[in-house]
Each structure stands twice: as C-alpha cells, then as structure tokens.
Design an enzyme around this catalytic site. Structure first.
Site, mmCIF file in Angstrom:
data_model
loop_
_atom_site.group_PDB
_atom_site.id
_atom_site.type_symbol
_atom_site.label_atom_id
_atom_site.label_comp_id
_atom_site.label_asym_id
_atom_site.label_seq_id
_atom_site.Cartn_x
_atom_site.Cartn_y
_atom_site.Cartn_z
ATOM 1 N N ILE A 87 -14.668 -38.216 12.233
ATOM 2 C CA ILE A 87 -14.196 -37.221 11.270
ATOM 3 C C ILE A 87 -12.870 -36.625 11.729
ATOM 4 O O ILE A 87 -12.040 -36.219 10.912
ATOM 5 C CB ILE A 87 -15.259 -36.133 11.027
ATOM 6 C CG1 ILE A 87 -15.028 -35.452 9.667
ATOM 7 C CG2 ILE A 87 -15.283 -35.103 12.153
ATOM 8 C CD1 ILE A 87 -15.096 -36.364 8.477
ATOM 9 N N GLY A 88 -12.648 -36.608 13.045
ATOM 10 C CA GLY A 88 -11.383 -36.077 13.552
ATOM 11 C C GLY A 88 -10.177 -36.828 13.062
ATOM 12 O O GLY A 88 -9.108 -36.244 12.823
ATOM 13 N N ARG B 148 -21.561 -21.076 17.746
ATOM 14 C CA ARG B 148 -21.300 -19.941 16.855
ATOM 15 C C ARG B 148 -21.534 -18.620 17.591
ATOM 16 O O ARG B 148 -20.768 -17.667 17.426
ATOM 17 C CB ARG B 148 -22.194 -20.021 15.615
ATOM 18 C CG ARG B 148 -21.766 -21.069 14.604
ATOM 19 C CD ARG B 148 -22.450 -20.861 13.265
ATOM 20 N NE ARG B 148 -22.046 -21.841 12.274
ATOM 21 C CZ ARG B 148 -22.330 -21.775 10.980
ATOM 22 N NH1 ARG B 148 -23.029 -20.746 10.523
ATOM 23 N NH2 ARG B 148 -21.929 -22.715 10.133
ATOM 24 N N LYS C 185 -24.843 -26.319 17.858
ATOM 25 C CA LYS C 185 -23.862 -25.638 17.009
ATOM 26 C C LYS C 185 -24.150 -24.136 16.935
ATOM 27 O O LYS C 185 -23.217 -23.323 16.869
ATOM 28 C CB LYS C 185 -23.850 -26.253 15.605
ATOM 29 C CG LYS C 185 -23.201 -27.626 15.529
ATOM 30 C CD LYS C 185 -23.106 -28.122 14.088
ATOM 31 C CE LYS C 185 -22.395 -29.468 14.010
ATOM 32 N NZ LYS C 185 -22.266 -29.967 12.622
ATOM 33 N N GLY D 158 -10.775 -34.155 19.763
ATOM 34 C CA GLY D 158 -11.565 -35.144 19.032
ATOM 35 C C GLY D 158 -10.803 -35.735 17.862
ATOM 36 O O GLY D 158 -11.404 -36.254 16.911
ATOM 37 N N GLY D 159 -9.505 -35.700 17.918
ATOM 38 C CA GLY D 159 -8.675 -36.136 16.803
ATOM 39 C C GLY D 159 -8.634 -37.634 16.561
ATOM 40 O O GLY D 159 -8.130 -38.070 15.521
ATOM 41 N N THR D 160 -9.146 -38.432 17.493
ATOM 42 C CA THR D 160 -9.180 -39.881 17.270
ATOM 43 C C THR D 160 -10.597 -40.363 16.969
ATOM 44 O O THR D 160 -10.830 -41.559 16.822
ATOM 45 C CB THR D 160 -8.651 -40.658 18.491
ATOM 46 O OG1 THR D 160 -9.507 -40.414 19.618
ATOM 47 C CG2 THR D 160 -7.227 -40.238 18.823
#
Length: 316
Positions: free
Chosen positions: A18-19, A139, A135, A13-15
């Site tokens: 927030i990524g 976890r 989420k 999700g780096g693009t």
C-alpha cells in the site's frame, strides 16, 4: 501575503504494497509539498535498486537505514514536518517506538500511522479483535504523545485482487472471487453492504488529508471509494467478463466456525478470517463517510475496481 510553508514528508514503508500507492499519489501532487523522502532498509536498497533510482529521478529522496536503530530514524526525521507510515502488519507494533522518536525530533509535527484498512475502534467489541491489537497500541502512543498531531486514514478493505476482490487462496469459503474459474463465494445472502477503497484512492485520501490539516487533525478519517454488496460485485464481474458465474454462499455462523479453526490450527492467515467476518457483519458501514471533510468525493468506482481486478487475475 507570505505563502504557507510546504510540508516536508518522510514515508516509511514507501516501497511496500500500500505504501507504493501512497507514495505514487504523493509524487503526483509533489508541487503541493516541500521535500519528499522515503526511509528504506539496506536490503530494499539492494533488491529494489531500479525502483529507487526511478524514485530519485522523480525528485524523491532515498534514505537508507535501519529502523531498529534510533539514531538512524532520528537522523531521517531531521527537517521533516510529517511522517507517513505505510508498513505492513508484521511491523505495526514497531511504530510505538517511532512515535517516541518523532516526539524527540524538533521539526516533526504530524504522524500518519499505518492504518488504511478496517476501523479498529468501530464499536465496543473492536477492542478485543485479534487483528487490531498492535494498531490500538500505536493509537494509544499517539494520543499520549506531546506535540504530535496525528491522522488515522481508515479506508475499509481494499477493492483489489490482493484484498476483498481476490481469490482468497487461504480460505475461499470465507468470501472470494475467481475470474479464471468464473466462481464466487459470498458471505450470508450476498446482500449485506460493504464499503471498499481502491489502492489508488488510498493514496489520494492520504494526499487529501495532508492538504487539509485542520479537518484531519487528531482524528480517524473514515473514507472509502464506494459502498456495494457482494451480489452487486458478482453482477459487475459477469457484465465485464460476459459470462454467468457460479455462486455459493457461506453462512455468518460458518465463517465464525472457520475463524476459530484458523486460530486453533495456528493458520498464518487467521487474522484475515477475523477481518472477513468483521466486514461481513457491517464493520465498514457508517451513516456518513468523511470524504467531504477533505474534498475527496471524486473516487474510483466499482466498475473501475472490477476492471483492474480482472486484468490482474488473468495476468497471474
């Protein structure tokens, strides 16, 4: 004495929104890490080719594959020490399978799931909040994993135009700031405190957590840029715009009513109504934040966030 091995990182999700901030701060600190790579889809490789070329020029590896194919992810995990996920809300649940695959990868030792927002285990009532469910499953998967350390970087809402400081077009009455109209809607009396984090600081906190493995091991890091109030935010907008703003207020009871209506009407932004209510009820506040644990006390300020937000809203 031998120098400690530098971690090889893979960002999922780096693009994305927030990524991109997280990746930017990792690249700025690249001398502290080994190999840095992102995993991206064929569609992104096609639509964001210039961005990916610029990342390659900075020394970032670009792995193209399908997250739905276990063999693609396992291949990408080869030689990686730490996986950092920054996927958006729609893909949160998929991380459960990614955790299982990371367990199978011989070199992967740490996993940062996509958190970077509201504390999903703030109190007993958190377990029942609709936005938290996926989420919480991630976890649980991490706590039940064998051989994987994890870190949850919990930042509270983003202090930017797309987060707490925006116009909230889906429901301005549940809290919004409109630079062009010089208008704000505050929850309650506007004096309730809220802790916010700028997107750049989200990236910096991830870097600091990576560089402080013992302090961040198997825990939630509850960090933020600053604590303020909606009234103080309006005052800073007025100071920087040079104009008096029109301010109206929505009671907490009305916020709950609007939240129920959003779910009843299947509003796609219904979860945002829940998050706004949680923030207004103090769900971002702690006796002591965890910045000190990872040497992250030097943060951006309310003034910085307002300046950036004004520019972004005026440019839109």
């Amino acid at each position: 004495m031998a120098q400690p091995k530098k971690e090889n990182l893979l960002i999922l999700g780096g693009t994305g929104y927030i990524g991109s901030y997280i990746l930017d701060q990792i690249v700025k600190a690249k001398d502290s890490f080994g190999h840095i790579a992102i995993f991206t889809s064929p569609k992104t490789a096609e639509t964001k080719s210039e961005l990916l070329d610029s990342l390659r020029a900075k020394g970032v590896g670009v792995i193209v594959g399908n997250v739905q194919k276990p063999e693609d992810l396992l291949k990408a995990f080869h030689g990686v020490d730490t996986v950092i996920s920054a996927v958006g809300r729609m893909a949160i649940g998929e991380q459960v399978e990614w955790v299982k695959l990371a367990e199978q990868a011989p070199t992967v030792k740490r996993f940062f799931p996509s958190e970077y927002g509201t504390d999903i285990e703030y109190g007993p009532e958190s377990a029942n909040e609709a936005p938290h469910q996926q989420k919480l499953k991630v976890r649980a998967a991490l706590k039940g994993s064998s051989g994987l350390d994890y870190t949850y970087v919990v930042t509270g809402p983003y202090a930017d135009v797309g987060g707490y400081l925006g116009t909230a077009p889906y429901g301005p009455q549940i809290g919004s700031f409109d630079v062009k109209e010089k208008k704000a809607v505050l929850i309650g009396d506007g004096k309730g405190k809220v802790s916010l984090t700028t997107p750049d600081d989200v990236g910096r906190f991830v870097v600091k957590a990576l560089l402080h493995p013992e302090a961040s091991r198997n825990r939630a890091l509850k960090v933020n840029s600053f604590t303020t109030t909606p009234a103080e935010i309006v005052a800073e907008f007025e100071k920087q715009t040079g104009d008096k703003w029109s301010v109206s207020y929505t009671t907490p009871e009305k916020v709950r009513e609007l939240e129920k209506e959003a779910y009843a009407n299947k509003n796609p932004a219904a979860t945002v109504f829940t998050l706004k209510r949680i923030w207004g009820e103090g769900g971002t506040l702690y006796e002591k934040r965890d910045n000190y644990l990872i040497d992250a006390e030097d943060t951006e300020t309310l003034e910085d966030a307002i300046k950036t937000t004004i520019a972004a809203q005026l440019a839109s």
